[in-house]
Design an enzyme around this catalytic site. Structure first.
Site, PDB file in Angstrom:
ATOM      1  N   LYS A  13       0.838  -1.215   0.000  1.00  0.00           N
ATOM      2  CA  LYS A  13       0.000   0.000   0.000  1.00  0.00           C
ATOM      3  C   LYS A  13       0.870   1.261   0.000  1.00  0.00           C
ATOM      4  O   LYS A  13       0.655   2.162  -0.791  1.00  0.00           O
ATOM      5  CB  LYS A  13      -0.928   0.025   1.238  1.00  0.00           C
ATOM      6  N   ARG A  88      -9.404   0.308   9.328  1.00  0.00           N
ATOM      7  CA  ARG A  88      -8.968  -1.049   9.657  1.00  0.00           C
ATOM      8  C   ARG A  88     -10.008  -1.791  10.487  1.00  0.00           C
ATOM      9  O   ARG A  88      -9.765  -2.940  10.854  1.00  0.00           O
ATOM     10  CB  ARG A  88      -7.663  -0.992  10.450  1.00  0.00           C
ATOM     11  N   ARG A 127      11.850  -5.456   4.910  1.00  0.00           N
ATOM     12  CA  ARG A 127      11.554  -4.046   4.636  1.00  0.00           C
ATOM     13  C   ARG A 127      12.534  -3.121   5.364  1.00  0.00           C
ATOM     14  O   ARG A 127      12.836  -3.321   6.539  1.00  0.00           O
ATOM     15  CB  ARG A 127      10.124  -3.719   5.079  1.00  0.00           C
ATOM     16  N   ARG A 159      11.657  -1.227  11.013  1.00  0.00           N
ATOM     17  CA  ARG A 159      10.610  -0.894  11.984  1.00  0.00           C
ATOM     18  C   ARG A 159      10.569  -1.912  13.117  1.00  0.00           C
ATOM     19  O   ARG A 159      10.777  -3.097  12.900  1.00  0.00           O
ATOM     20  CB  ARG A 159       9.243  -0.869  11.274  1.00  0.00           C
TER      21      ARG A 159
HETATM   22  P1  ADP Z   1       2.270  -1.851   3.258  1.00  0.00           P
HETATM   23  O1  ADP Z   1       2.309  -0.344   3.191  1.00  0.00           O
HETATM   24  O2  ADP Z   1       1.081  -2.425   2.564  1.00  0.00           O
HETATM   25  O3  ADP Z   1       2.434  -2.395   4.656  1.00  0.00           O
HETATM   26  P2  ADP Z   1       4.841  -1.643   1.850  1.00  0.00           P
HETATM   27  O4  ADP Z   1       4.462  -0.799   0.678  1.00  0.00           O
HETATM   28  O5  ADP Z   1       5.636  -0.997   2.926  1.00  0.00           O
HETATM   29  O6  ADP Z   1       3.528  -2.393   2.464  1.00  0.00           O
HETATM   30  O7  ADP Z   1       5.618  -2.926   1.288  1.00  0.00           O
HETATM   31  C1  ADP Z   1       6.125  -3.910   2.181  1.00  0.00           C
HETATM   32  C2  ADP Z   1       7.493  -4.381   1.695  1.00  0.00           C
HETATM   33  O8  ADP Z   1       7.330  -5.089   0.460  1.00  0.00           O
HETATM   34  C3  ADP Z   1       8.481  -3.257   1.414  1.00  0.00           C
HETATM   35  O9  ADP Z   1       9.766  -3.721   1.758  1.00  0.00           O
HETATM   36  C4  ADP Z   1       8.368  -3.043  -0.106  1.00  0.00           C
HETATM   37  O10 ADP Z   1       9.576  -2.548  -0.664  1.00  0.00           O
HETATM   38  C5  ADP Z   1       8.051  -4.455  -0.598  1.00  0.00           C
HETATM   39  N1  ADP Z   1       7.144  -4.488  -1.757  1.00  0.00           N
HETATM   40  C6  ADP Z   1       6.091  -3.679  -2.003  1.00  0.00           C
HETATM   41  N2  ADP Z   1       5.469  -4.054  -3.160  1.00  0.00           N
HETATM   42  C7  ADP Z   1       6.150  -5.137  -3.609  1.00  0.00           C
HETATM   43  C8  ADP Z   1       6.004  -5.999  -4.763  1.00  0.00           C
HETATM   44  N3  ADP Z   1       5.026  -5.808  -5.648  1.00  0.00           N
HETATM   45  N4  ADP Z   1       6.880  -7.027  -4.879  1.00  0.00           N
HETATM   46  C9  ADP Z   1       7.872  -7.224  -3.980  1.00  0.00           C
HETATM   47  N5  ADP Z   1       8.070  -6.456  -2.908  1.00  0.00           N
HETATM   48  C10 ADP Z   1       7.219  -5.422  -2.710  1.00  0.00           C
HETATM   49  P1  AMP Z   2       1.062   0.486   9.110  1.00  0.00           P
HETATM   50  O1  AMP Z   2       2.139   1.507   8.950  1.00  0.00           O
HETATM   51  O2  AMP Z   2      -0.159   0.795   8.292  1.00  0.00           O
HETATM   52  O3  AMP Z   2       1.582  -0.920   8.904  1.00  0.00           O
HETATM   53  O4  AMP Z   2       0.579   0.581  10.638  1.00  0.00           O
HETATM   54  C1  AMP Z   2       1.496   0.301  11.692  1.00  0.00           C
HETATM   55  C2  AMP Z   2       0.726   0.129  12.996  1.00  0.00           C
HETATM   56  O5  AMP Z   2       0.060   1.354  13.341  1.00  0.00           O
HETATM   57  C3  AMP Z   2      -0.390  -0.925  12.978  1.00  0.00           C
HETATM   58  O6  AMP Z   2       0.088  -2.236  13.218  1.00  0.00           O
HETATM   59  C4  AMP Z   2      -1.290  -0.408  14.118  1.00  0.00           C
HETATM   60  O7  AMP Z   2      -0.747  -0.724  15.393  1.00  0.00           O
HETATM   61  C5  AMP Z   2      -1.202   1.103  13.934  1.00  0.00           C
HETATM   62  N1  AMP Z   2      -2.260   1.604  13.015  1.00  0.00           N
HETATM   63  C6  AMP Z   2      -2.084   2.212  11.806  1.00  0.00           C
HETATM   64  N2  AMP Z   2      -3.259   2.529  11.252  1.00  0.00           N
HETATM   65  C7  AMP Z   2      -4.215   2.112  12.119  1.00  0.00           C
HETATM   66  C8  AMP Z   2      -5.635   2.104  12.115  1.00  0.00           C
HETATM   67  N3  AMP Z   2      -6.338   2.612  11.084  1.00  0.00           N
HETATM   68  N4  AMP Z   2      -6.280   1.578  13.184  1.00  0.00           N
HETATM   69  C9  AMP Z   2      -5.605   1.079  14.238  1.00  0.00           C
HETATM   70  N5  AMP Z   2      -4.274   1.019  14.301  1.00  0.00           N
HETATM   71  C10 AMP Z   2      -3.569   1.533  13.257  1.00  0.00           C
END
Ligand code: ADP
Ligand code: AMP
Length: 215
Positions: A13, A88, A127, A159
């Site tokens: 995302k 969420r 990541r 993270r």
């Molecule tokens: P989200 O925001 O949904 O939690 P991220 O965009 O941070 O996910 O992506 C999670 C990890 O996967 C990051 O390390 C990113 O670089 C990698 N990633 C994102 N899209 C892809 C893809 N299509 N194929 C492989 N790796 C990806």
């Molecule tokens: P994300 O960066 O989207 O992976 O979110 C990291 C963490 O932030 C999640 O695991 C939750 O603990 C908190 N968080 C982010 N967005 C929300 C949401 N909409 N509702 C509740 N917790 C959230």
């Protein structure tokens, strides 16, 4: 263009939202980024949120609803918004719909980015994030210089919640609390499924094919 990017943690995302925000010139609103900024600044909200985030649990709805209400009211959202990580839970989705009704900017589409669980774990465990919001993957999307953000030059970090045991808990929480929203938005006629398991560029191509209809 009023869009929710939906999907489990690690679906891509944030990665897609960064590019889409530039492509369509609309703000990327990541509730995770907003919470992490509060944690880094040591605000009261950040201190409270960190307790949940470090365990892979959701931060309480009332906190998130307040955050999103304030953010959506900012002037840059007049041209649209890309929500990432919100809603969420069903109460968050209900609150969003009320907030958007009040400002007359209803959601137009919810993109559900689907990726198998095992792939999610591999993505999250590899990541590397930057304080500026960019994220990289050690193998799938490495920065040009190891450990350094391509965009702002800062040092990358892993993270706290990208440890395997916390990742598993986040996936449990996703299934229990967040996955029911797929049905919720399908019934509302807003859901479009995106195959998220391909390359980053391929996924981007699928998404803009959908979003170009809302320009
Ligand atoms: P989200 O925001 O949904 O939690 P991220 O965009 O941070 O996910 O992506 C999670 C990890 O996967 C990051 O390390 C990113 O670089 C990698 N990633 C994102 N899209 C892809 C893809 N299509 N194929 C492989 N790796 C990806
Ligand atoms: P994300 O960066 O989207 O992976 O979110 C990291 C963490 O932030 C999640 O695991 C939750 O603990 C908190 N968080 C982010 N967005 C929300 C949401 N909409 N509702 C509740 N917790 C959230």
């Amino acid at each position: 263009m009023n869009v929710v990017l939906f999907g489990p943690p690690g679906a891509g995302k944030g990665t897609q939202a960064k590019e889409l925000s530039k492509h369509y010139d609309i703000p990327h609103i990541s509730t995770g980024d907003i919470l992490r900024a509060n944690v880094a600044e040591g605000t009261d909200l950040g201190k409270k949120a960190a307790e949940y985030m470090n365990k892979g649990e959701l931060v309480p709805d009332e906190v998130l609803i307040g955050i999103i209400k304030n953010r959506i009211a900012e002037p840059d959202c007049k041209s649209g918004y890309l929500l990432d990580g919100y809603p969420r839970t069903v109460p968050q989705a209900d609150a969003l719909s009320d907030i958007l009704k009040d400002i007359n900017m209803p959601l137009e589409v919810v993109l559900n980015i689907a990726v198998p669980d095992e792939e999610l774990v591999i993505r999250l465990a590899g990541r590397y994030s930057c304080k500026c919001g960019e994220s990289y993957h050690i193998k799938f999307n490495p920065p040009k210089e190891a450990g350094i953000c391509d965009v702002c030059g800062k040092e990358l970090y892993q993270r706290d919640d990208d440890k395997e045991e916390v990742i598993r808990q986040r996936l449990v929480s996703y299934k229990r609390n967040t996955q029911p929203l797929i049905d919720y938005y399908e019934k509302a006629g807003l859901l479009v499924n995106i195959e998220g398991a391909g390359e980053i560029d391929e996924v981007f191509g699928q998404i803009i094919n959908v979003l170009d209809q809302y320009k």
